[in-house]
Scaffold this motif. Structure first.
Motif, PDB file in Angstrom:
ATOM      1  N   ASN A   3     -91.346 -87.777  14.137  1.00  0.00           N
ATOM      2  CA  ASN A   3     -92.191 -86.583  14.119  1.00  0.00           C
ATOM      3  C   ASN A   3     -91.556 -85.456  13.300  1.00  0.00           C
ATOM      4  O   ASN A   3     -90.466 -84.991  13.613  1.00  0.00           O
ATOM      5  CB  ASN A   3     -92.423 -86.137  15.567  1.00  0.00           C
ATOM      6  N   THR A  39     -92.354 -82.411  13.085  1.00  0.00           N
ATOM      7  CA  THR A  39     -92.216 -81.157  13.833  1.00  0.00           C
ATOM      8  C   THR A  39     -90.862 -81.105  14.541  1.00  0.00           C
ATOM      9  O   THR A  39     -90.216 -80.063  14.597  1.00  0.00           O
ATOM     10  CB  THR A  39     -93.347 -81.043  14.880  1.00  0.00           C
ATOM     11  N   TYR A  43     -92.480 -82.967  25.053  1.00  0.00           N
ATOM     12  CA  TYR A  43     -92.141 -82.246  23.838  1.00  0.00           C
ATOM     13  C   TYR A  43     -93.456 -81.784  23.219  1.00  0.00           C
ATOM     14  O   TYR A  43     -94.291 -82.617  22.863  1.00  0.00           O
ATOM     15  CB  TYR A  43     -91.379 -83.140  22.857  1.00  0.00           C
ATOM     16  N   ARG A  44     -93.655 -80.520  23.155  1.00  0.00           N
ATOM     17  CA  ARG A  44     -94.887 -79.926  22.637  1.00  0.00           C
ATOM     18  C   ARG A  44     -96.126 -80.594  23.244  1.00  0.00           C
ATOM     19  O   ARG A  44     -97.059 -80.979  22.545  1.00  0.00           O
ATOM     20  CB  ARG A  44     -94.921 -80.008  21.115  1.00  0.00           C
ATOM     21  N   ASP A  80     -96.494 -83.555  24.601  1.00  0.00           N
ATOM     22  CA  ASP A  80     -96.532 -85.019  24.706  1.00  0.00           C
ATOM     23  C   ASP A  80     -95.352 -85.518  25.544  1.00  0.00           C
ATOM     24  O   ASP A  80     -94.234 -85.032  25.385  1.00  0.00           O
ATOM     25  CB  ASP A  80     -96.448 -85.658  23.307  1.00  0.00           C
TER      26      ASP A  80
END
Ligand SMILES: *[C@@H]1O[C@H](CO)[C@@H](O)[C@H](O)[C@H]1NC(C)=O
Ligand SMILES: *[C@@H]1O[C@H](CO)[C@@H](O)[C@H](O)[C@H]1NC(C)=O
Ligand SMILES: *[C@@H]1O[C@H](CO)[C@@H](O)[C@H](O)[C@H]1NC(C)=O
Ligand SMILES: *[C@@H]1O[C@H](CO)[C@@H](O)[C@H](O)[C@H]1NC(C)=O
Ligand SMILES: *[C@@H]1O[C@H](CO)[C@@H](O)[C@H](O)[C@H]1NC(C)=O
Ligand SMILES: *[C@@H]1O[C@H](CO)[C@@H](O)[C@H](O)[C@H]1NC(C)=O
Length: 192
Positions: free
Chosen positions: A131, A133, A94-95, A97
């Motif tokens: 998170n 985001t 995810y992004r 990571d």
């Protein structure tokens, strides 16, 4: 009499050479086209991940997100030879990571055949729900993940010719929250 025999021998000899050359050309063309090793196509598809963010009453908390997500990994072997690969681990990011590991069990994919591998991804849910985001993405209506998997193995042609091959696959997964749609776009490369 002797001369006639010799010229007949010459004709047969030339004929044989011509046939051999044609056969060689045909084989070369086949080797470069039909039997050229092709990328296996690997797609990673989550099952029921649509439910992410849709706990009862639309409430999202640690207990409403299921950390285990069933996945179907489909390997489409386009080669005229079987593709046999070893145990592997895929990763879902995810992004950038890693948020989940996907075990992929060793299998043999038949020549010009498709093979489904059912597996379970274990999501590190805390990493996501802590998170901001991630929540911003959920609210915006779509969450994007990517998956990476490398399968090490070999392609066997005509039962004898063995070629080491690694298939590298990368998929972009988009989950559209409102429509509960999942889009999976994958690219695979083969390394011989
Ligand atoms: C999580 O949501 C469920 C209902 O969707 C609720 O019953 C439960 O109490 C919530 N848990 C926490 C820790 O908020
Ligand atoms: C979580 O997923 C697993 C496998 O996909 C399933 O067996 C289990 O019932 C699910 N749990 C909840 C709370 O949804
Ligand atoms: C591959 O994984 C399966 C199950 O996960 C295991 O039983 C098997 O021993 C593994 N094979 C190798 C060569 O590690
Ligand atoms: C949220 O995730 C992004 C991408 O993985 C990362 O860059 C960022 O530091 C994370 N934020 C927090 C608060 O953990
Ligand atoms: C593999 O799984 C996909 C998606 O779940 C399905 O459409 C397809 O029919 C399956 N193929 C085989 C050979 O089981
Ligand atoms: C996810 O990707 C889709 C295209 O596949 C894009 O339309 C969407 O805006 C992306 N969402 C986020 C949160 O980046």
């Amino acid at each position: 009499m002797v001369q006639a025999k010799a010229s007949r021998g010459l004709k047969i000899c030339c004929g044989v050479i011509v046939v051999l050359v044609i056969v060689a050309i045909v084989f070369t063309i086949l080797a470069l086209t039909l039997f050229k090793p092709k990328n296996p196509e690997i797609t990673v598809y989550p099952q029921g991940l649509e439910n992410i963010g849709l706990g009862s009453g639309g409430v999202l908390n640690a207990s409403t997100i299921n950390s285990t997500v069933a996945m179907v990994v489909t390997v489409n072997n386009r080669n005229y030879g079987t593709f046999k690969f070893k145990n592997a681990t895929g990763f879902i990011n995810y992004r950038g990571d890693v948020v989940a590991r996907v075990p992929i069990q060793q299998s043999v994919v038949p020549a010009r055949g498709k093979f489904n591998i059912s597996t379970v991804a274990d999501f590190m849910v805390e990493r996501l729900i802590m998170n901001a985001t991630f929540w911003a993405d959920v609210l915006s209506g779509s969450v994007n993940f990517s998956s990476d998997a490398t399968l090490h193995g070999k392609v066997t042609m005509f039962k004898v010719l063995k070629i080491h091959a690694s298939a590298l696959s990368r998929c972009d997964l988009s989950i559209f929250i409102r429509t509960r749609n999942i889009q999976s776009i994958c690219k695979t490369r083969i390394k011989l």
